[in-house]
Design an enzyme around this catalytic site. Structure first.
Site, PDB file in Angstrom:
ATOM      1  N   GLY A  76       0.811  -1.211   0.000  1.00 36.84           N
ATOM      2  CA  GLY A  76       0.000   0.000   0.000  1.00 36.84           C
ATOM      3  C   GLY A  76       0.841   1.256   0.000  1.00 36.84           C
ATOM      4  N   GLY A  79       3.747   1.160   2.667  1.00 36.54           N
ATOM      5  CA  GLY A  79       4.816   0.194   2.525  1.00 36.54           C
ATOM      6  C   GLY A  79       4.306  -1.185   2.155  1.00 36.54           C
ATOM      7  N   LYS A  95       5.341  -4.990   8.326  1.00 39.79           N
ATOM      8  CA  LYS A  95       5.203  -3.907   7.354  1.00 39.79           C
ATOM      9  C   LYS A  95       6.541  -3.180   7.245  1.00 39.79           C
ATOM     10  CE  LYS A  95       1.453  -1.350   7.132  1.00 39.79           C
ATOM     11  NZ  LYS A  95       0.999  -1.461   5.725  1.00 39.79           N
ATOM     12  N   ASP A 193      -6.858   7.124   6.133  1.00 40.89           N
ATOM     13  CA  ASP A 193      -6.839   6.286   4.928  1.00 40.89           C
ATOM     14  C   ASP A 193      -7.760   5.078   5.109  1.00 40.89           C
ATOM     15  OD1 ASP A 193      -6.118   5.654   2.335  1.00 40.89           O
ATOM     16  OD2 ASP A 193      -4.288   4.608   2.898  1.00 40.89           O
TER      17      ASP A 193
END
Length: 347
Positions: A76, A79, A95, A193
């Site tokens: 995404g 990362g 991540k 987000d």
């Protein structure tokens, strides 16, 4: 980094949306949305008690098999995410943050220790982190059923169709998690987000909001936080084009899009809307509602006599989340209560 504190539990004496009956729900949606009543927390709180794992780069390299591409489970704006196995056998998600998104060492460590204290049943918990030079890595609980986006798109055809019971469970659980971020702490935590790929599902299809730890905390005296990341196309509220300010009401708009995805089974944008009035999912649904044709937007693969009314009410809730004027949108705590009312009346 601002320190956060839990908000006190209390009851909303002015309006308990969960007790509204079916007939009064529609008119009360508007009234409550525009009310100035305080928004106390009515969600179970659990604080992170165990210390975060402080892993070395060697630990991460071994767990991810040197960041092997076959271990990638997500990619995404922040990362790449890898499925990893820790030395004790625990399966986790690692991540690897994009270097352009990372902060200085001191700020990063402070932020991780702060976010690590936040835990809720509908948030993906941060288990640990690693910071080595410019490399910043986060370790999260692994969600075996992947993302909501994966199940709704089902591009390979290898997954079962999510029935309405599971979809509504995902709606109400993710609303609970997001409301906790907005109302459980002072200062508030803005996600910035919210999208289907950031709603992850465990083995029981209990939803957990991901990537909240990468949002900025806003100070108690501020009403917004400026950001260079305004969200994901299709989920971005209209006001971001003018102000570039992230707010809790912006998160509410994005969540409204997710509700429409759950009800319609369609993506927020795409070729299928090219020749359809409205131009995208939000525009199409709102046009249908104005024409009194809301039934036409319900996903035919899941709608039936038992789910029809609950799906229509969910569309109505989504519509007020998608108000052009941010001030006209409900808070996430109210959205959660609206969904609880649907559950009490129809499910």
């Amino acid at each position: 980094m601002n320190r956060i504190r839990k908000r006190d539990n209390s009851e909303d004496e002015e309006t308990d949306v969960s007790k509204l009956n079916t007939n009064s729900l529609d008119q009360n949606l508007y009234l409550i949305t525009n009310s100035k009543s305080k928004e106390p927390l009515s969600i179970n709180i659990a604080m992170f008690e165990q210390p975060l794992l402080k892993l070395t780069l060697v630990d991460i390299l071994e767990a991810t098999n040197n960041f092997c591409k076959s271990n990638i489970v997500g990619d995404g704006g922040f990362g790449t995410v890898y499925k990893a196995k820790l030395p004790d056998g625990k399966i986790v998600a690692v991540k690897k943050l994009n270097k352009s998104k990372t902060q200085g060492q001191r700020e990063f460590l402070a932020e991780m220790e702060t976010i690590g204290k936040v835990k809720h049943q509908n948030l993906v918990p941060l288990l640990g982190y690693c910071s080595f030079g410019e490399e910043k890595l986060l370790v999260y609980e692994y969600m075996v059923n992947g993302s909501l986006d994966l199940w709704l798109r089902n591009r390979t055809g290898g997954l079962e169709i999510l029935n309405w019971t599971k979809r509504f469970k995902i709606a109400i659980g993710s609303a609970r998690g997001l409301a906790f971020l907005h109302h459980g702490f002072i200062p508030h935590i803005i996600h910035r987000d919210i999208k289907a790929s950031n709603i992850l599902l465990n083995e029981d299809f209990e939803p957990k909001v991901a990537d909240f730890g990468l949002a900025r905390l806003i100070s108690a005296c501020e009403t917004h936080v400026s950001t260079d990341l305004a969200g994901t196309f299709g989920y971005i509220p209209p006001e971001y084009g003018q102000s570039w300010r992230s707010t809790t009401r912006g998160d509410v708009y994005s969540f409204g899009v997710i509700l429409l995805e759950l009800v319609t089974g369609k993506e927020p944008t795409g070729p299928e809307f090219k020749d359809i009035e409205g131009g995208n999912l939000v525009g199409w649904v709102l046009k249908k509602m104005k024409k009194g044709q809301v039934v036409d937007v319900l996903d035919p693969t899941v709608v039936n006599g038992a789910s029809k009314q609950a799906m229509i009410k969910t569309v109505q809730i989504a519509a007020i989340c998608l108000s052009e004027n941010p001030a006209s949108r409900p808070s996430m705590l109210h959205v959660f209560k609206f969904l609880k009312a649907i559950k009490n009346d129809f499910l």
